[in-house]
Design an enzyme around this catalytic site. Sequence first.
Site, short mmCIF file in Angstrom:
data_model
loop_
_atom_site.label_atom_id
_atom_site.label_comp_id
_atom_site.label_asym_id
_atom_site.label_seq_id
_atom_site.Cartn_x
_atom_site.Cartn_y
_atom_site.Cartn_z
N LYS A 56 0.83 -1.21 0.00
CA LYS A 56 0.00 0.00 0.00
C LYS A 56 0.86 1.26 0.00
O LYS A 56 0.56 2.23 -0.72
CB LYS A 56 -0.94 -0.02 1.22
N GLN A 100 -5.22 -1.60 9.81
CA GLN A 100 -4.79 -2.89 9.25
C GLN A 100 -5.26 -4.03 10.15
O GLN A 100 -4.93 -4.06 11.34
CB GLN A 100 -3.27 -2.92 9.10
N ASP A 125 -11.58 2.08 3.78
CA ASP A 125 -11.77 0.63 3.74
C ASP A 125 -13.26 0.27 3.69
O ASP A 125 -13.63 -0.87 3.42
CB ASP A 125 -11.13 -0.03 4.97
N GLY A 274 -5.66 -11.69 -10.12
CA GLY A 274 -6.99 -11.22 -10.51
C GLY A 274 -7.49 -10.13 -9.60
O GLY A 274 -7.19 -8.95 -9.75
N GLY A 276 -6.81 -9.73 -6.36
CA GLY A 276 -5.82 -9.25 -5.39
C GLY A 276 -5.23 -7.89 -5.70
O GLY A 276 -5.29 -6.97 -4.87
N PRO A 381 -10.09 57.85 31.17
CA PRO A 381 -10.12 56.76 32.17
C PRO A 381 -11.16 55.69 31.87
O PRO A 381 -11.12 54.60 32.46
CB PRO A 381 -10.43 57.49 33.48
#
Length: 935
Positions: A56, A100, A125, A274, A276, A381
């Site tokens: 990643k 993770q 995610d 494929g 993955g 003042p």
Amino acid sequence: MAPAEILSGKIVSAQVRERLKQQVVEMKEKFPGFRPGLAILQVGNRDDSNLYINMKLKAAAEIGISANHIKLPNTATEDDVLKCIASLNGDPAVHGFIVQLPLDSDKPINTEKITNAVAPEKDVDGLSSINAGKLSRGDLGDCFIPCTPKGCMELIRQTGIQVAGKRAVVVGRSKIVGAPMHDLLLWNHATVTTCHSKTSTLAEEVGKADILVVAAGKAEMVKGEWIKPGAIVIDCGINHVPDSTKASGKRVVGDVAYSTAKEKASYITPVPGGVGPMTVAMLMQSTVESAQRFLEKFQPGKWNIQYNSLTLKMPVPSDIEISQSYIPKRIDQVAREVGLLPDEVELYGQTKAKVHLSALKRLKNQPDGKYIVVTGITPTPLGEGKSTTTVGLVQALGAHLHQNVFACVRQPSQGPTFGIKGGAAGGGYCQVIPMEEFNLHLTGDIHAITAANNLVAAAVDARIFHELTQTDQALYNRLVPSDNGVRKFSDIQIRRLQKLGINKTDPVALTKEEVNLFVRLDIDPGTITWQRVLDTNDRFLRKITIGQSPTEKGFSRTAQFDITVSSEIMAVLALSDGLDDMKKRLGRMVVASSKKGEPVTTDDLGVTGALAVLMKDAVKPNLMQTLEGTPVFVHAGPFANIAHGNSSVLADKIALKLVGKDGFVVTEAGFGADIGMEKFFNIKCRYSGLRPHVVVLVATVRALKMHGGGPTVTAGVPLPKEYMEENLQLLAKGCSNLNKQIQNARMFGVPVVVAVNAFKTDTKAEMALVVEQAKEAGAFDAVVCTHWAEGGKGAVALAQAVQRASQTPNNFRFLYDVKLPVIDKIRIIAQQIYGARDIELLPEAQEKVALYTKQGFGNLPVCMAKTHLSLSHDPEQKGAPTGFILPVRDIRASVGAGFLYPLVGTMSTMPGLPTRPCFYDIDLDPVSGEVNGLF
């Protein structure tokens, strides 16, 4: 039929990464300095997790995403992980954030609780319940989809076959793949069936699928003969089966029997290669999408801030009525809005917080915003509304002109709050709220200063007492006690030895002469300049006798109490640029001289570390807000006569980073421009290294009439009729003070915008005259302001003038070189700022010049302590007097703060209470707990 066409995840993911790379380039071109940010939180050190994370990180680097890998040890607790998540949720530089899995911790951690703690808008995610819920109900444009189903969908699109109307079968029902895949296909208008290991007619259902997605986690579970001819087959499985022909003794297969399935399918994904590679690509795509959503919602550098709308009433109610009629935003919301991270904010209830100095370190590379100082003409003042104008200006810049803007103001002392002046939160519809919190204890900084100051005072008298009553050896035995037969110098004692030129670290090695030098500060009681303090106006403590108890063995002396905000520790706090700098300044503070004329410091007393401990929280700026919801730092409140009268350097520095290069920080200098502004430039800016862009000079018709020869203005007494009626002649004469203060500001090379703070008794002709006079005197612009009655709306013209002025060239310069002799520095201020012909140093002042020069303090800046009611030393001299001799009766040193302060005329550092103090009007509602009364 022909064998299936291979859907290569490697090829498609490479195309996705290339597309994302171009999108990131376009983002950077449109928003210079911007980069999509991805954070990956890992718990533990699993080899497989490390491998996936490295993939990643590599992909992020290739695309141009700023990726940050946060690794917690396997001893991390659930609370540790949640705290880290909270910090990343609040970080505006993080657009995508994943945890993770699995969490490799020795401690029990609820994974679902952890994934749900990730902010949904950063959950790239797609694992949080909120994102899952949005997906399940079809809100595809307002959620993140888990990466594997998203990758599967991208591969299906690559076939060019329309999903709508097709029959889809998903084998597997996991939260990560199966369930979201079902929803994704459903909302892309397929007719979807979900199967699993318990489905009794699995082969029959698979045979109906035009689109088959298998994520069962079982090797070659789906047989080729089950598959409908021409189907699209997406295999998400990764399984290891024995294979003696491989070196490893095993090979990777999917959940589909690939060799037979490819003979019946039209398209099929291989395993590996494929689905993955698509998972990582989709994570990157979601991160870029999140960054794009961020850019659509927020402009980089622009805060997304909620402002409060004011409901204006006429006549304007009392300050506390207005303050209590508005509900402040939660202070943690304010902190988020201005870009502070959760772990940089320490909440003190719901309306105030301290900001950790770590924020300044994090933002060190951020460009500073525009730096504006609000000052005033010589006031009556009653004051002329600098605080009100400061708040009105930031409300106008923020709530009405939508600029990033911070106000940085001083914390008021409780002495004046309960005495004659009342609070200092601004007034009318321009206030810091809640005003009762602002005006009272706030977060306890002034109490910390009181404790620290009085610890030093106690240490001074105790040291004199012990040196008078003990021998050298007895003192040494107590200062360096034996612990199990071993003596050891503390760090602060080593510093004292080095100062004395004794380069020894073994207590046993000192000679009798060295012991004598070490243990005896030999303080001359007549030179003690350090006084005790109290944050209450109490005139009867101006001169006291201490040490009258028989236990003090006859050691008594005359002393006094000052008000806490006059303590040098307050000035140290205001001028420090960090914890380490504050500690060094605390250690340099001179409390007296020895009988040999050497300066005695707090470090010599051994109290530096203790002072730093007492002040460790006070050094953090306090965050509050205005009525209209703009942020305010309230930090430090040094006197504007014997000290420099400005809020803290740290608050200004943090605020300048938070607002960014196009934002504004508005700070206020105490008293008139001849005092607070001069010290802001010559002391505060000299130590901070900051350079101001604009001076806002507050003027009122009332004060200018007084300078034109109007009757005396007295607090608590109705104004004479001359101030209630139009009188252009009186006003024009009084504009001499305005002209001089404009010249004073321009002397430093900074453009001046005059804010004419309008009162209801002022006429249009009078205000027009002030505007005209100001411009003729060299002001960049002059603007009539009605912010007291209208809030930020009444200061919009002022804010626009400040914006324009901040764009003009700026030639900021100091008034003098600190290396000049002390007398010359005093003379330059007296002649150029006050208009004096010359100065006269009385004998005591002359002695101090010689003493401080001898002690090495001659190169410090000068902080003039004089009346704020006149440009001269005489409060009765109004207008712009010239030709006078400025008498300097004494000079004192605030060595830790870093300046010498000449005393001009007489003044008290402990105010008294008037006949009718403000506390007569302050009360507490016993039912609601609300504070009532006038501050």
